[in-house]
Write a protein that holds these residues in place. Structure first.
Motif, PDB file in Angstrom:
ATOM      1  N   GLY A 135      67.259  -7.037 -27.366  1.00  0.00           N
ATOM      2  CA  GLY A 135      67.837  -7.613 -26.180  1.00  0.00           C
ATOM      3  C   GLY A 135      68.030  -6.556 -25.004  1.00  0.00           C
ATOM      4  O   GLY A 135      67.049  -6.017 -24.626  1.00  0.00           O
ATOM      5  N   CYS A 136      69.295  -6.629 -24.510  1.00  0.00           N
ATOM      6  CA  CYS A 136      69.581  -5.588 -23.356  1.00  0.00           C
ATOM      7  C   CYS A 136      69.736  -4.253 -23.742  1.00  0.00           C
ATOM      8  O   CYS A 136      70.085  -3.183 -23.090  1.00  0.00           O
ATOM      9  CB  CYS A 136      70.604  -6.053 -22.482  1.00  0.00           C
ATOM     10  N   ASN A 137      69.657  -3.949 -25.117  1.00  0.00           N
ATOM     11  CA  ASN A 137      69.790  -2.552 -25.625  1.00  0.00           C
ATOM     12  C   ASN A 137      68.406  -1.866 -26.011  1.00  0.00           C
ATOM     13  O   ASN A 137      67.481  -2.739 -26.458  1.00  0.00           O
ATOM     14  CB  ASN A 137      70.635  -2.404 -26.857  1.00  0.00           C
ATOM     15  N   ALA A 138      68.093  -0.581 -25.556  1.00  0.00           N
ATOM     16  CA  ALA A 138      66.876   0.059 -26.042  1.00  0.00           C
ATOM     17  C   ALA A 138      67.172   1.258 -26.806  1.00  0.00           C
ATOM     18  O   ALA A 138      68.261   1.932 -26.640  1.00  0.00           O
ATOM     19  CB  ALA A 138      66.139   0.233 -24.839  1.00  0.00           C
ATOM     20  N   TRP A 139      66.301   1.427 -27.566  1.00  0.00           N
ATOM     21  CA  TRP A 139      66.290   2.615 -28.550  1.00  0.00           C
ATOM     22  C   TRP A 139      65.640   3.752 -27.869  1.00  0.00           C
ATOM     23  O   TRP A 139      64.319   3.456 -27.390  1.00  0.00           O
ATOM     24  CB  TRP A 139      66.080   2.480 -29.935  1.00  0.00           C
ATOM     25  N   LEU A 140      65.965   4.983 -27.884  1.00  0.00           N
ATOM     26  CA  LEU A 140      65.018   5.974 -27.459  1.00  0.00           C
ATOM     27  C   LEU A 140      65.023   7.212 -28.134  1.00  0.00           C
ATOM     28  O   LEU A 140      66.053   7.908 -28.251  1.00  0.00           O
ATOM     29  CB  LEU A 140      65.698   6.232 -25.891  1.00  0.00           C
ATOM     30  N   ASN A 141      63.853   7.603 -28.852  1.00  0.00           N
ATOM     31  CA  ASN A 141      63.814   8.707 -29.507  1.00  0.00           C
ATOM     32  C   ASN A 141      63.893  10.036 -28.678  1.00  0.00           C
ATOM     33  O   ASN A 141      63.051  10.193 -27.882  1.00  0.00           O
ATOM     34  CB  ASN A 141      62.618   8.903 -30.509  1.00  0.00           C
ATOM     35  N   ILE A 142      64.785  10.984 -29.071  1.00  0.00           N
ATOM     36  CA  ILE A 142      64.681  12.352 -27.966  1.00  0.00           C
ATOM     37  C   ILE A 142      64.103  13.348 -29.092  1.00  0.00           C
ATOM     38  O   ILE A 142      63.797  14.381 -28.337  1.00  0.00           O
ATOM     39  CB  ILE A 142      66.137  12.788 -27.672  1.00  0.00           C
ATOM     40  N   ARG A 159      60.509  13.724 -43.084  1.00  0.00           N
ATOM     41  CA  ARG A 159      60.389  13.508 -41.520  1.00  0.00           C
ATOM     42  C   ARG A 159      60.029  14.941 -41.107  1.00  0.00           C
ATOM     43  O   ARG A 159      60.035  14.858 -39.840  1.00  0.00           O
ATOM     44  CB  ARG A 159      61.674  13.076 -41.178  1.00  0.00           C
ATOM     45  N   GLY A 160      59.878  15.905 -41.590  1.00  0.00           N
ATOM     46  CA  GLY A 160      59.463  17.358 -41.332  1.00  0.00           C
ATOM     47  C   GLY A 160      60.611  17.831 -40.617  1.00  0.00           C
ATOM     48  O   GLY A 160      61.694  17.519 -40.440  1.00  0.00           O
ATOM     49  N   ARG A 161      60.103  19.157 -39.899  1.00  0.00           N
ATOM     50  CA  ARG A 161      61.126  19.799 -39.203  1.00  0.00           C
ATOM     51  C   ARG A 161      61.330  19.236 -37.706  1.00  0.00           C
ATOM     52  O   ARG A 161      60.804  18.381 -37.256  1.00  0.00           O
ATOM     53  CB  ARG A 161      60.492  21.337 -38.877  1.00  0.00           C
ATOM     54  N   GLU A 162      62.522  19.686 -36.990  1.00  0.00           N
ATOM     55  CA  GLU A 162      62.943  19.146 -35.769  1.00  0.00           C
ATOM     56  C   GLU A 162      61.719  19.529 -34.721  1.00  0.00           C
ATOM     57  O   GLU A 162      61.290  20.532 -34.708  1.00  0.00           O
ATOM     58  CB  GLU A 162      64.310  19.975 -35.420  1.00  0.00           C
ATOM     59  N   ARG A 163      61.456  18.366 -34.254  1.00  0.00           N
ATOM     60  CA  ARG A 163      60.623  18.413 -32.946  1.00  0.00           C
ATOM     61  C   ARG A 163      61.325  17.525 -31.793  1.00  0.00           C
ATOM     62  O   ARG A 163      61.504  16.469 -31.751  1.00  0.00           O
ATOM     63  CB  ARG A 163      59.402  17.779 -33.298  1.00  0.00           C
ATOM     64  N   SER A 164      61.703  18.417 -30.685  1.00  0.00           N
ATOM     65  CA  SER A 164      62.138  17.728 -29.642  1.00  0.00           C
ATOM     66  C   SER A 164      60.911  17.309 -28.524  1.00  0.00           C
ATOM     67  O   SER A 164      60.080  17.626 -28.307  1.00  0.00           O
ATOM     68  CB  SER A 164      63.162  18.785 -28.877  1.00  0.00           C
ATOM     69  N   ARG A 165      61.028  16.048 -28.021  1.00  0.00           N
ATOM     70  CA  ARG A 165      60.538  15.653 -26.904  1.00  0.00           C
ATOM     71  C   ARG A 165      60.887  16.366 -25.662  1.00  0.00           C
ATOM     72  O   ARG A 165      61.999  16.745 -25.528  1.00  0.00           O
ATOM     73  CB  ARG A 165      60.512  14.095 -26.494  1.00  0.00           C
ATOM     74  N   LYS A 166      59.904  16.804 -24.935  1.00  0.00           N
ATOM     75  CA  LYS A 166      60.228  17.476 -23.478  1.00  0.00           C
ATOM     76  C   LYS A 166      61.192  16.607 -22.609  1.00  0.00           C
ATOM     77  O   LYS A 166      61.322  15.388 -22.690  1.00  0.00           O
ATOM     78  CB  LYS A 166      58.911  17.481 -22.735  1.00  0.00           C
ATOM     79  N   MET A 167      62.228  17.224 -22.139  1.00  0.00           N
ATOM     80  CA  MET A 167      63.311  16.437 -21.205  1.00  0.00           C
ATOM     81  C   MET A 167      62.648  15.726 -20.314  1.00  0.00           C
ATOM     82  O   MET A 167      63.154  14.488 -20.155  1.00  0.00           O
ATOM     83  CB  MET A 167      64.131  17.619 -20.705  1.00  0.00           C
ATOM     84  N   GLU A 184      71.832  -0.713 -21.933  1.00  0.00           N
ATOM     85  CA  GLU A 184      72.399   0.388 -22.805  1.00  0.00           C
ATOM     86  C   GLU A 184      71.160   0.923 -23.373  1.00  0.00           C
ATOM     87  O   GLU A 184      70.127   0.398 -23.880  1.00  0.00           O
ATOM     88  CB  GLU A 184      73.086  -0.496 -23.792  1.00  0.00           C
ATOM     89  N   VAL A 185      71.359   2.071 -23.539  1.00  0.00           N
ATOM     90  CA  VAL A 185      70.215   2.912 -24.326  1.00  0.00           C
ATOM     91  C   VAL A 185      70.788   3.952 -25.171  1.00  0.00           C
ATOM     92  O   VAL A 185      71.767   4.528 -24.797  1.00  0.00           O
ATOM     93  CB  VAL A 185      69.528   3.911 -23.269  1.00  0.00           C
ATOM     94  N   THR A 186      70.348   3.834 -26.554  1.00  0.00           N
ATOM     95  CA  THR A 186      70.859   4.730 -27.503  1.00  0.00           C
ATOM     96  C   THR A 186      69.903   5.998 -27.768  1.00  0.00           C
ATOM     97  O   THR A 186      68.725   5.557 -28.105  1.00  0.00           O
ATOM     98  CB  THR A 186      70.939   3.944 -28.733  1.00  0.00           C
ATOM     99  N   LEU A 187      70.133   7.145 -27.634  1.00  0.00           N
ATOM    100  CA  LEU A 187      69.273   8.134 -27.844  1.00  0.00           C
ATOM    101  C   LEU A 187      69.328   8.536 -29.445  1.00  0.00           C
ATOM    102  O   LEU A 187      70.270   8.608 -29.933  1.00  0.00           O
ATOM    103  CB  LEU A 187      69.920   9.591 -27.101  1.00  0.00           C
ATOM    104  N   LEU A 188      68.266   8.626 -29.919  1.00  0.00           N
ATOM    105  CA  LEU A 188      68.038   8.931 -31.382  1.00  0.00           C
ATOM    106  C   LEU A 188      67.437  10.238 -31.746  1.00  0.00           C
ATOM    107  O   LEU A 188      66.492  10.802 -31.145  1.00  0.00           O
ATOM    108  CB  LEU A 188      67.173   7.461 -31.750  1.00  0.00           C
ATOM    109  N   GLY A 189      68.156  10.528 -32.620  1.00  0.00           N
ATOM    110  CA  GLY A 189      67.648  11.949 -33.373  1.00  0.00           C
ATOM    111  C   GLY A 189      68.321  12.100 -34.651  1.00  0.00           C
ATOM    112  O   GLY A 189      69.598  11.531 -34.863  1.00  0.00           O
TER     113      GLY A 189
END
Ligand code: 5AD
Ligand code: SF4
Length: 427
Positions: A135-142, A159-167, A184-189
């Motif tokens: 709906g109006c909520n979106a998920w966003l992998n950081i 899931r392996g080691r930590e890998r961040s997306r570029k800011m 609404e955006v939920t940042l995921l990690g």
């Protein structure tokens, strides 16, 4: 995380011309996106895979694929192939982007594929996500993966080691979501607080939140999950000062016993955790704090469990996910002496009962007050009603129609019933 991954899978299928259907028997392809965090998640996935075997008999061209964490475990691919030979495609967590090719290959050559790449640091892929279901909520992998190796947890292995997306990529996606109208955006990690540490360009979670809070528009930001050892005061201050970042923190403690926390390799004590909670409560007085709790971890004695109950009473979580420890093969805790299941069963019952009392007490505190609610959906099984969340993350049901969905409304709470709040829209 899994819902969002399923959105990515659905997007791939849609790009290939598939459309969503309501029933398994109508499907041309079924993709099982699995989880293996606990034994019951795995059993359920296997049960569901077993339950579609008959569909292949009446419709041999039906494509069955199994993806996600379960397949990435040691030997899981071969195991699936032997026990479920009618499955056509098995992809590990690093191989999801090969779904389209695997389907094409199967259609063109009849060749089944089992692709499981054991790489612990695969490159972060920047695919545009075209299919969203919330709906109006979106998920966003950081970020992806985890470095923490809590001794009970399978996640770092699958899931392996930590890998961040570029800011900049995260910010660009964020802005485009707001432009598209998401509210609404939920940042995921797995551990959002260590965002950026692997990038070596000065990026970190506090900076990311700060940049996000500068974006224009009326929207909400949530994030999960925070690790108590890494949630610092800078992040708490940014949440306190930002209009858009919700006053809602999920801070899994797992256990209230220092002995157990050490055995879990959690790198904090109950005192350190309570200090962080104090800082949150003093800076963000109306913050909704939620947690994950586990009972029956190896060596857990009655006194350790009492320490967990004590934390629950002290913190007063708005809600808690409660779990019985589940042995995960390959983790350190799997080699430790196990607590008898009947003891764990008793403890989880007591823990849930304790938390329910607190949830109810906190709910009563909402009565008679007005809160801004983002109206998210129709209320389940309640015609003429809609539901949404307060900034602090509490679910509110109120009278309304589809015109309200996706809008911010002020709702006065007139009643609470354990975790549920009921209100009326204020004109
Ligand atoms: N057994 C039970 N619960 C687990 N979790 C992770 N691994 C296990 C396990 N082996 C729980 C933790 C974590 C949440 C996502 O799942 O509480 O925070
Ligand atoms: Fe698992 Fe611990 Fe990583 Fe969370 S922080 S994903 S519990 S290893």
């Amino acid at each position: 995380m899994n819902i969002h991954e399923s959105e990515k899978i659905a997007g791939t299928l849609q790009a290939m011309g598939y459309v969503e259907c309501q029933s398994e028997s109508d499907a041309d392809i079924i993709v099982f996106n699995t989880c293996c965090i606990r034994d019951n998640a795995e059993k359920r996935a296997l049960g569901n895979i077993g339950a579609v075997k008959h569909l292949k008999k009446t419709k041999p061209e039906l494509i069955l694929a199994v993806v996600g964490c379960m397949t990435q475990q040691d030997g899981a691919g071969l195991n699936l192939r032997q026990k479920y030979p009618y499955v056509d495609i098995v992809l590990g967590t690093n191989n999801l982007s090969e779904l389209q090719n695997a389907i094409k290959n199967l259609k063109n050559t009849g060749k089944k594929s089992v692709l499981i790449d054991p790489n612990e640091r695969p490159e972060v892929k920047e695919d545009e996500i075209k299919y969203r279901t919330s709906g109006c909520n979106a998920w966003l992998n950081i970020m992806y993966g985890c470095n923490n190796f809590c001794t009970y947890c399978i996640v770092p292995y699958v899931r392996g080691r930590e890998r961040s997306r570029k800011m900049q990529n995260v910010l660009d996606e964020f802005k485009s979501l707001i432009d598209m109208g998401y509210k609404e955006v939920t940042l995921l990690g797995q551990n959002v607080n260590s965002y950026g540490h692997d990038l070596n360009d000065g990026s970190d979670f506090a900076k990311l939140l700060q940049e996000i809070s500068k974006i224009n528009g009326k929207f909400r930001v949530r994030f999960m999950t925070s690790h108590p050892k890494d949630l610092n005061r800078e992040v708490i201050d940014i949440i306190a000062s930002s209009q858009n970042i919700c006053n809602n923190i999920h801070l899994p403690i797992q256990s209230g016993s220092n002995k157990i926390l050490k055995l879990m390799n959690r790198h904090y004590t109950r005192e350190y955790y309570l200090d962080t909670i104090d800082a949150i409560k003093s800076k963000i007085p109306d913050c909704g704090i939620t947690t994950d709790l586990m009972v029956g971890f190896p060596y857990e004695e009655d006194g350790d469990f009492e320490d967990t109950l004590d934390i629950v009473r002290k913190v007063k979580y708005s809600s808690a996910f409660t779990f019985v420890y589940s042995i995960r093969k390959g983790t350190k805790a799997a080699l430790m002496p196990q607590v008898p299941p009947e003891v764990s069963k008793e403890r989880i019952k007591r823990l849930i009962a304790e938390q329910n009392v607190i949830t109810k007490e906190l709910s009563t505190g909402y009565e008679g007050k007005t809160f801004e609610v983002l109206c998210e959906d129709f209320a389940p099984k309640k015609a003429g009603y809609v539901c949404g969340r307060t900034d602090s993350g509490r679910l509110v049901t109120f009278k309304g129609n589809e015109n309200l969905i996706g809008n911010f409304v002020n709702v006065k709470i007139y009643k609470s019933q354990s975790a549920s709040l009921f209100g009326d829209v204020e004109e």
